[in-house]
Design a protein around this motif. Structure first.
Motif, PDB file in Angstrom:
ATOM      1  N   ASN A  31       2.869   1.448  21.385  1.00 50.18           N
ATOM      2  CA  ASN A  31       2.747   0.863  20.049  1.00 50.18           C
ATOM      3  C   ASN A  31       3.569   1.621  19.007  1.00 50.18           C
ATOM      4  OD1 ASN A  31       1.019  -1.247  20.741  1.00 50.18           O
ATOM      5  ND2 ASN A  31      -0.802   0.044  20.556  1.00 50.18           N
ATOM      6  N   ALA A  32       3.937   2.859  19.309  1.00 51.70           N
ATOM      7  CA  ALA A  32       4.691   3.661  18.344  1.00 51.70           C
ATOM      8  C   ALA A  32       6.023   3.001  18.000  1.00 51.70           C
ATOM      9  CB  ALA A  32       4.915   5.069  18.899  1.00 51.70           C
ATOM     10  N   LEU A  33       6.700   2.462  19.007  1.00 53.73           N
ATOM     11  CA  LEU A  33       7.983   1.810  18.760  1.00 53.73           C
ATOM     12  C   LEU A  33       7.798   0.556  17.906  1.00 53.73           C
ATOM     13  CD1 LEU A  33      11.005   1.881  19.262  1.00 53.73           C
ATOM     14  CD2 LEU A  33      10.635   0.651  21.412  1.00 53.73           C
ATOM     15  N   LEU A  34       6.724  -0.173  18.139  1.00 56.76           N
ATOM     16  CA  LEU A  34       6.441  -1.362  17.327  1.00 56.76           C
ATOM     17  C   LEU A  34       6.210  -0.978  15.874  1.00 56.76           C
ATOM     18  CD1 LEU A  34       3.975  -3.244  19.738  1.00 56.76           C
ATOM     19  CD2 LEU A  34       6.433  -3.617  19.456  1.00 56.76           C
ATOM     20  N   LEU A  35       5.422   0.089  15.650  1.00 50.57           N
ATOM     21  CA  LEU A  35       5.116   0.514  14.283  1.00 50.57           C
ATOM     22  C   LEU A  35       6.370   1.052  13.588  1.00 50.57           C
ATOM     23  CD1 LEU A  35       2.740   0.824  12.280  1.00 50.57           C
ATOM     24  CD2 LEU A  35       2.630   3.204  12.970  1.00 50.57           C
ATOM     25  N   ALA A  36       7.190   1.807  14.325  1.00 49.96           N
ATOM     26  CA  ALA A  36       8.414   2.344  13.729  1.00 49.96           C
ATOM     27  C   ALA A  36       9.361   1.218  13.328  1.00 49.96           C
ATOM     28  CB  ALA A  36       9.096   3.301  14.708  1.00 49.96           C
ATOM     29  N   ASN A  37       9.477   0.196  14.183  1.00 52.61           N
ATOM     30  CA  ASN A  37      10.308  -0.963  13.845  1.00 52.61           C
ATOM     31  C   ASN A  37       9.755  -1.711  12.639  1.00 52.61           C
ATOM     32  OD1 ASN A  37      12.728  -1.595  15.422  1.00 52.61           O
ATOM     33  ND2 ASN A  37      11.385  -1.403  17.193  1.00 52.61           N
ATOM     34  N   ALA A  38       8.435  -1.838  12.578  1.00 56.76           N
ATOM     35  CA  ALA A  38       7.810  -2.512  11.436  1.00 56.76           C
ATOM     36  C   ALA A  38       8.055  -1.726  10.149  1.00 56.76           C
ATOM     37  CB  ALA A  38       6.307  -2.658  11.681  1.00 56.76           C
ATOM     38  N   ALA A  39       8.008  -0.394  10.238  1.00 51.47           N
ATOM     39  CA  ALA A  39       8.285   0.437   9.065  1.00 51.47           C
ATOM     40  C   ALA A  39       9.731   0.259   8.616  1.00 51.47           C
ATOM     41  CB  ALA A  39       7.998   1.903   9.389  1.00 51.47           C
ATOM     42  N   PHE A  40      10.649   0.171   9.587  1.00 50.36           N
ATOM     43  CA  PHE A  40      12.066  -0.058   9.272  1.00 50.36           C
ATOM     44  C   PHE A  40      12.217  -1.376   8.502  1.00 50.36           C
ATOM     45  CE2 PHE A  40      16.404   1.165  11.158  1.00 50.36           C
ATOM     46  CZ  PHE A  40      17.077   0.641  10.065  1.00 50.36           C
ATOM     47  N   ASP A  41      11.609  -2.436   9.018  1.00 53.46           N
ATOM     48  CA  ASP A  41      11.690  -3.737   8.344  1.00 53.46           C
ATOM     49  C   ASP A  41      11.086  -3.674   6.947  1.00 53.46           C
ATOM     50  OD1 ASP A  41      12.900  -4.871  10.535  1.00 53.46           O
ATOM     51  OD2 ASP A  41      11.040  -5.699  11.367  1.00 53.46           O
ATOM     52  N   ALA A  42       9.948  -3.004   6.826  1.00 50.67           N
ATOM     53  CA  ALA A  42       9.251  -2.941   5.541  1.00 50.67           C
ATOM     54  C   ALA A  42      10.070  -2.209   4.487  1.00 50.67           C
ATOM     55  CB  ALA A  42       7.893  -2.260   5.724  1.00 50.67           C
ATOM     56  N   VAL A  43      10.650  -1.075   4.875  1.00 51.79           N
ATOM     57  CA  VAL A  43      11.395  -0.299   3.877  1.00 51.79           C
ATOM     58  C   VAL A  43      12.668  -1.034   3.462  1.00 51.79           C
ATOM     59  CG1 VAL A  43      12.876   1.129   5.371  1.00 51.79           C
ATOM     60  CG2 VAL A  43      11.969   2.083   3.250  1.00 51.79           C
ATOM     61  N   MET A  44      13.247  -1.841   4.354  1.00 57.85           N
ATOM     62  CA  MET A  44      14.415  -2.628   3.986  1.00 57.85           C
ATOM     63  C   MET A  44      14.047  -3.720   2.968  1.00 57.85           C
ATOM     64  SD  MET A  44      17.095  -1.377   5.436  1.00 57.85           S
ATOM     65  CE  MET A  44      16.297   0.155   4.968  1.00 57.85           C
ATOM     66  N   LYS A  45      12.810  -4.194   3.041  1.00 57.94           N
ATOM     67  CA  LYS A  45      12.357  -5.222   2.094  1.00 57.94           C
ATOM     68  C   LYS A  45      11.894  -4.614   0.777  1.00 57.94           C
ATOM     69  CE  LYS A  45      10.832  -8.247   5.862  1.00 57.94           C
ATOM     70  NZ  LYS A  45       9.652  -8.723   6.633  1.00 57.94           N
ATOM     71  N   LEU A  46      11.298  -3.408   0.865  1.00 54.47           N
ATOM     72  CA  LEU A  46      10.683  -2.812  -0.318  1.00 54.47           C
ATOM     73  C   LEU A  46      11.630  -1.917  -1.103  1.00 54.47           C
ATOM     74  CD1 LEU A  46       7.233  -1.771   1.204  1.00 54.47           C
ATOM     75  CD2 LEU A  46       7.707  -3.745  -0.249  1.00 54.47           C
ATOM     76  N   GLY A  47      12.456  -1.140  -0.389  1.00 57.81           N
ATOM     77  CA  GLY A  47      13.275  -0.146  -1.066  1.00 57.81           C
ATOM     78  C   GLY A  47      12.420   0.990  -1.597  1.00 57.81           C
ATOM     79  N   TRP A  48      13.053   1.853  -2.410  1.00 60.22           N
ATOM     80  CA  TRP A  48      12.301   2.947  -3.049  1.00 60.22           C
ATOM     81  C   TRP A  48      11.669   2.444  -4.350  1.00 60.22           C
ATOM     82  CZ3 TRP A  48      11.593   5.956   0.613  1.00 60.22           C
ATOM     83  CH2 TRP A  48      12.561   6.653   1.310  1.00 60.22           C
ATOM     84  N   PRO A  49      10.534   2.973  -4.792  1.00 60.59           N
ATOM     85  CA  PRO A  49       9.803   4.089  -4.179  1.00 60.59           C
ATOM     86  C   PRO A  49       8.737   3.647  -3.171  1.00 60.59           C
ATOM     87  CG  PRO A  49       8.859   3.622  -6.320  1.00 60.59           C
ATOM     88  CD  PRO A  49      10.012   2.663  -6.155  1.00 60.59           C
ATOM     89  N   GLU A  50       8.412   2.328  -3.153  1.00 59.93           N
ATOM     90  CA  GLU A  50       7.305   1.878  -2.298  1.00 59.93           C
ATOM     91  C   GLU A  50       7.604   2.093  -0.816  1.00 59.93           C
ATOM     92  OE1 GLU A  50       8.537   0.217  -4.798  1.00 59.93           O
ATOM     93  OE2 GLU A  50       6.869  -0.107  -6.202  1.00 59.93           O
ATOM     94  N   GLY A  51       8.903   2.103  -0.463  1.00 55.38           N
ATOM     95  CA  GLY A  51       9.270   2.269   0.941  1.00 55.38           C
ATOM     96  C   GLY A  51       8.805   3.579   1.541  1.00 55.38           C
ATOM     97  N   ARG A  52       8.501   4.563   0.676  1.00 52.57           N
ATOM     98  CA  ARG A  52       8.022   5.849   1.197  1.00 52.57           C
ATOM     99  C   ARG A  52       6.699   5.697   1.941  1.00 52.57           C
ATOM    100  NH1 ARG A  52       5.674   5.219  -3.598  1.00 52.57           N
ATOM    101  NH2 ARG A  52       3.727   6.337  -4.110  1.00 52.57           N
ATOM    102  N   ILE A  53       5.916   4.652   1.595  1.00 50.73           N
ATOM    103  CA  ILE A  53       4.569   4.516   2.170  1.00 50.73           C
ATOM    104  C   ILE A  53       4.627   4.096   3.633  1.00 50.73           C
ATOM    105  CG2 ILE A  53       2.297   3.433   1.910  1.00 50.73           C
ATOM    106  CD1 ILE A  53       3.065   3.029  -1.097  1.00 50.73           C
ATOM    107  N   PRO A  54       5.324   2.989   3.993  1.00 53.58           N
ATOM    108  CA  PRO A  54       5.413   2.662   5.428  1.00 53.58           C
ATOM    109  C   PRO A  54       6.151   3.739   6.234  1.00 53.58           C
ATOM    110  CG  PRO A  54       6.825   1.196   4.133  1.00 53.58           C
ATOM    111  CD  PRO A  54       5.938   1.920   3.168  1.00 53.58           C
ATOM    112  N   LEU A  55       7.127   4.417   5.623  1.00 48.79           N
ATOM    113  CA  LEU A  55       7.804   5.499   6.344  1.00 48.79           C
ATOM    114  C   LEU A  55       6.840   6.645   6.623  1.00 48.79           C
ATOM    115  CD1 LEU A  55      11.326   5.747   4.638  1.00 48.79           C
ATOM    116  CD2 LEU A  55      10.734   4.723   6.833  1.00 48.79           C
ATOM    117  N   ALA A  56       6.015   6.969   5.638  1.00 47.70           N
ATOM    118  CA  ALA A  56       5.034   8.033   5.833  1.00 47.70           C
ATOM    119  C   ALA A  56       3.998   7.631   6.881  1.00 47.70           C
ATOM    120  CB  ALA A  56       4.338   8.353   4.510  1.00 47.70           C
ATOM    121  N   GLU A  57       3.579   6.376   6.844  1.00 47.90           N
ATOM    122  CA  GLU A  57       2.615   5.883   7.839  1.00 47.90           C
ATOM    123  C   GLU A  57       3.184   6.033   9.252  1.00 47.90           C
ATOM    124  OE1 GLU A  57       0.382   1.687   9.103  1.00 47.90           O
ATOM    125  OE2 GLU A  57       1.483   1.824   7.214  1.00 47.90           O
ATOM    126  N   ALA A  58       4.449   5.639   9.406  1.00 49.75           N
ATOM    127  CA  ALA A  58       5.079   5.746  10.728  1.00 49.75           C
ATOM    128  C   ALA A  58       5.230   7.201  11.147  1.00 49.75           C
ATOM    129  CB  ALA A  58       6.439   5.053  10.712  1.00 49.75           C
TER     130      ALA A  58
END
Length: 425
Positions: free
Chosen positions: A294-321
């Motif tokens: 599941n780690a690879l799935l979550l890391a990919n989801a974080a990648f997608d999320a940060v591309m949609k959110l940008g900074w500063p909110e993108g720090r949250i899914p990156l930190a979660e991953a």
């Protein structure tokens, strides 16, 4: 305004070039090629600050051939075609082909790399590419097959000390100052084998001392200057690779606090969020692997999320991953397995595919025995039937070895059930 020290000291010929003796020392492969006056296209792969760009410029100067430079960061297909057209017009009879140097060639898209193929193949240009990333993954196969690959190494201690001595005694500005190298440990450690980084640190320390002062360089002074200066993180390369290395190693070492700290250093330094996200995906596959798929799935989801959110909110899914990867069990069995498979392919070459595994779209192929005897797994109990899948000469070679975490143990037990002792450790 004075040039930076690293530019002032850039070597003009091979006698001034420091390091990479395995490539440019007496009798070495590149040295022979340069001395002959003819070079073929090649790619230089190595970490930052080890002389890739400098070596390309020296080659062009020594061969007296036109030299064109493109940066993969700022150039498009149109720029590539324009340079190739200029190279055609500058080619005279039996003269050596103009050199096209592409820095950070790993950042070229497939279409950009495709646009180079014809010119390289016909000898319109001699391509010299430079990359910090593994060309096997970043450069298209047709282009890679037309180029030699030379690996450059981080500079060794003796190389770095020689560079420091040259800077203090030969640089037009530093040679006027009274500078004493009392200690070099911190400078060498923080340079990490990177000549540019070493010279930038030296210049920083000297500048911090003031114009009229005698400078006595100690480890303590170096550390003080680095902590007070933005050099401590530079997304363009100064401490960039040290920080990302610490980040990945903290995840691998299952320390979520350290992973968050190094991520924060990158965020505060203005790092590209895509760079952080990409490294998380790599870590999920390389370090967590089958111990927690599941780690690879979550890391990919974080990648997608940060591309949609940008900074500063993108720090949250990156930190979660980052926390999830750091706290996950670790397995590198898939990583080791593919490396073992690649080594086996290089060792054994293009072994023939067993006949029963070959595709048979035509009557002639069927007559030749293609696909004859293949057993369709879904027709058998448990959707498995024991048959040969490896080439005939390496049927007994093992490549994947399970690492017995709960998730991976299930996969291991399934292999034992299917294959019996073949997969028994």
């Amino acid at each position: 305004m004075s040039q930076p020290l690293a530019e002032r000291l850039r070597p003009k010929n091979l006698d001034e070039y420091i390091g990479q003796r395995h490539l440019v020392g007496e009798g070495a492969v590149l040295r022979k090629m340069i001395d002959s006056g003819r070079i073929s296209s090649f790619i230089l792969w190595g970490p930052p600050g080890v002389g890739k760009t400098t070596l390309a410029q020296i080659i062009a100067n020594q061969l007296h051939t036109p030299f064109y430079t493109l940066s993969a960061v700022t150039s498009g297909v149109k720029d590539v075609r324009e340079v190739i057209e200029k190279a055609k017009n500058n080619r005279f009879f039996n003269a050596a082909s103009p050199i096209l140097f592409i820095d950070e060639i790993h950042r070229f898209s497939k279409s950009q790399q495709d646009s180079l193929l014809g010119a390289v193949e016909r000898g319109v240009v001699t391509l010299i590419g430079a990359t910090t990333e593994n060309p096997s993954f970043e450069v298209i196969r047709p282009l890679l097959s037309r180029c030699q690959l030379y690996v450059l190494k981080s500079l060794e201690k003796d190389d770095l000390l020689l560079l420091l001595d040259r800077a203090l005694h030969q640089d037009v500005e530093l040679s006027k100052r009274k500078i004493t190298l009392q200690q070099t440990g911190a400078m060498l450690r923080y340079s990490g084998g990177d000549a540019r980084k070493l010279l930038n640190i030296l210049e920083l320390v000297v500048d911090a001392a003031g114009a009229d002062d005698e400078v006595v360089i100690t480890d303590e002074l170096v550390l003080k200057c680095l902590q007070q200066n933005p050099l401590a993180y530079d997304k363009d390369g100064e401490m960039h690779y040290d920080i990302i290395s610490a980040f990945i190693k903290s995840i691998r070492g299952s320390d979520p606090d350290a992973a968050l700290y190094w991520m924060a250093r990158m965020i505060e330094g203005g790092e590209d969020p895509a760079f952080i996200a990409r490294r998380l995906v790599i870590s999920a596959a390389e370090d967590v692997g089958l111990a927690n798929p599941n780690a690879l799935l979550l890391a990919n989801a974080a990648f997608d999320a940060v591309m949609k959110l940008g900074w500063p909110e993108g720090r949250i899914p990156l930190a979660e991953a980052a926390v999830y990867l750091a706290t996950s069990p670790k397995s590198n069995s898939a990583y080791l397995g593919i490396d073992s498979a690649l080594a086996l392919v290089r060792e054994t070459g293009n072994l023939p595919v067993p006949l029963h595994l070959r595709n048979a779209p035509t009557a002639l192929m069927k007559q030749l025995g293609y696909a004859d005897g293949y057993q369709y797994a879904h027709d058998y109990p448990g959707h498995f039937v024991c048959q040969q899948f490896m080439p005939d000469t390496i049927t007994d070679r093992r490549l994947w070895h399970a690492q017995h975490f709960p998730n991976e143990e299930k996969l291991y037990q399934q292999m034992l059930k299917c294959w019996g002792t073949r997969y028994q450790d």
